[in-house]
Design an enzyme around this catalytic site. Structure first.
Site, short mmCIF file in Angstrom:
data_model
loop_
_atom_site.label_atom_id
_atom_site.label_comp_id
_atom_site.label_asym_id
_atom_site.label_seq_id
_atom_site.Cartn_x
_atom_site.Cartn_y
_atom_site.Cartn_z
N LYS A 168 41.56 48.95 37.73
CA LYS A 168 42.09 48.08 36.67
C LYS A 168 42.09 48.82 35.33
CE LYS A 168 43.29 44.42 34.38
NZ LYS A 168 44.13 43.29 34.47
N LYS A 236 39.04 44.59 24.48
CA LYS A 236 37.79 44.65 25.27
C LYS A 236 37.97 45.60 26.46
CE LYS A 236 37.70 41.66 28.46
NZ LYS A 236 38.05 41.55 29.86
P1 NAP Z 1 40.87 33.01 28.57
O1 NAP Z 1 42.12 32.21 28.56
O2 NAP Z 1 40.26 33.40 27.28
O3 NAP Z 1 39.80 32.17 29.46
C1 NAP Z 1 38.47 32.60 29.62
C2 NAP Z 1 37.77 31.64 30.55
O4 NAP Z 1 36.43 32.10 30.77
C3 NAP Z 1 37.65 30.23 29.98
O5 NAP Z 1 37.78 29.31 31.04
C4 NAP Z 1 36.24 30.22 29.41
O6 NAP Z 1 35.68 28.92 29.31
C5 NAP Z 1 35.52 31.04 30.45
N1 NAP Z 1 34.28 31.66 29.97
C6 NAP Z 1 34.16 32.63 29.03
N2 NAP Z 1 32.88 32.96 28.88
C7 NAP Z 1 32.17 32.21 29.73
C8 NAP Z 1 30.79 32.09 30.04
N3 NAP Z 1 29.88 32.86 29.42
N4 NAP Z 1 30.41 31.20 30.98
C9 NAP Z 1 31.33 30.42 31.61
N5 NAP Z 1 32.65 30.48 31.36
C10 NAP Z 1 33.05 31.37 30.43
O7 NAP Z 1 41.04 34.38 29.39
P2 NAP Z 1 42.11 34.73 30.54
O8 NAP Z 1 43.34 35.24 29.90
O9 NAP Z 1 42.15 33.62 31.54
O10 NAP Z 1 41.38 36.02 31.17
C11 NAP Z 1 40.27 35.88 32.04
C12 NAP Z 1 39.94 37.27 32.59
O11 NAP Z 1 41.09 37.79 33.29
C13 NAP Z 1 39.59 38.30 31.50
O12 NAP Z 1 38.59 39.17 31.94
C14 NAP Z 1 40.91 39.05 31.29
O13 NAP Z 1 40.70 40.34 30.78
C15 NAP Z 1 41.47 39.03 32.71
N6 NAP Z 1 42.94 39.12 32.79
C16 NAP Z 1 43.74 38.42 31.95
C17 NAP Z 1 45.13 38.54 32.08
C18 NAP Z 1 46.08 37.78 31.18
O14 NAP Z 1 47.27 38.11 31.15
N7 NAP Z 1 45.63 36.75 30.47
C19 NAP Z 1 45.68 39.35 33.07
C20 NAP Z 1 44.83 40.01 33.93
C21 NAP Z 1 43.46 39.88 33.80
P3 NAP Z 1 36.04 27.95 28.06
O15 NAP Z 1 37.28 27.21 28.46
O16 NAP Z 1 34.86 27.08 27.93
O17 NAP Z 1 36.25 28.84 26.85
#
Ligand code: NAP
Length: 285
Positions: A168, A236
């Protein structure tokens, strides 16, 4: 097989909907509980009150949270209740070292851990067409594969624990390079006073065409940077890449340049925008 998903962010919601569509989802948990209740009602699944309760009741725990410390906090939290034989699949993007730490912690409980980060953006999560790169025990992957196939159209086993996250990191460096190239080229096109929709259309059909140009080009050139993939999250990831590059002596030109640019944008309050907000730094004012 009972399956629970922890983390209903931009990615997790689409993933959960697809696992539910495959009739494999038992329940969900989200830190902000209003989100889990709403989605559980929509999908007719359980809204678990805590990760501990979820982990105690399912055979496969899917995880998609933000960063290294979040993955480790969830793993710590569930390690007392997760049952031997459970498979934990982390789809967040974190370091290989974090994956290995989580794997070692769960191995003490006879629980398998797969690092299974994904690529394909929120569209891929929504459409169930993610590319998934997996590290860990190959046997555990074989068992979990029917669940993962509900979210990903390409699932590739990369090697031992951490190999998925290392792959990744490769993906994130390529993403940074593409972001630099597309934002700078479209700002150049704007400076040439070309019709930007036509530029995007014709170039998308040729050798320089790519996903980012096609999906983010039309919005960035209109000044729309809705997430998407949050810039602060890519920052990050690139910090992880920078540390990994330093450990091996690999070149980090694109990584360093993009981190500098993102830091400028984050200081201006744009960290929650899509990574295409890099266009802000490229276009003429
Ligand atoms: P996001 O929209 O910011 O959502 C993050 C999620 O994680 C939320 O549900 C949040 O809960 C939860 N969370 C964060 N810290 C936590 C903790 N300490 N304990 C429990 N829950 C926690 O992020 P995302 O875009 O879905 O991305 C999630 C992951 O996938 C990341 O590692 C990112 O790098 C990866 N990713 C993202 C993409 C993209 O295009 N977005 C693509 C590939 C991979 P709350 O709702 O309470 O804040």
């Amino acid at each position: 097989m009972k399956v629970g998903l922890i983390g209903l962010g931009a990615m997790g919601v689409g993933m959960a909907r697809n696992v539910a569509k495959a009739e494999l989802l038992t329940g969900v948990y989200n830190r902000t509980q209003s989100k889990s209740q709403e989605l559980a009602d929509e999908l007719g699944v359980i809204a678990y009150p805590t990760p501990q309760v979820l982990a105690a009741e399912v055979d496969v725990v899917l995880l998609c949270v933000s960063a290294d410390q979040d993955v480790l906090a969830v793993i710590d939290g569930i390690s007392d209740t997760v049952r031997p034989g459970t498979i934990v699949v982390d789809m967040s993007t974190v370091s290989s070292a974090t994956a290995q730490q989580a794997s070692a912690k769960l191995a003490e409980k006879q629980v398998a851990f797969l690092d299974a980060p994904v690529s394909g953006g929120v569209e891929g999560a929504k459409n169930g067409t993610l590319a998934m790169m997996v590290g860990g025990d190959e046997q555990a992957l074989a068992q979990a594969r029917p669940v993962l196939a509900a979210m990903a159209s390409r699932i590739v086993y990369m090697g031992p624990s951490g190999a998925g996250q290392a792959t990744k990191a490769v993906n994130q460096i390529i993403g940074a390079g593409i972001n630099q190239a597309v934002t700078e080229a479209l700002a150049f096109a704007a400076a040439q006073q070309l019709p930007l929709d036509k530029v995007i259309d014709v170039i998308s059909g040729g050798a320089s065409g790519n996903w980012f140009l096609q999906h983010r080009g039309p919005t960035m050139t209109k000044g729309v940077f809705a997430p998407g993939f949050k810039l602060a999250l890519h920052h990050k990831d690139l910090k992880i890449c920078q540390r990994m590059a330093a450990q091996t002596g690999a070149l980090s030109t694109i990584i360093d340049m993009t981190l500098n640019d993102y830091e400028q944008l984050m200081a201006q309050g744009y960290g929650d925008e899509d990574i295409s907000a890099l266009y802000r730094l490229k276009k003429l004012v």
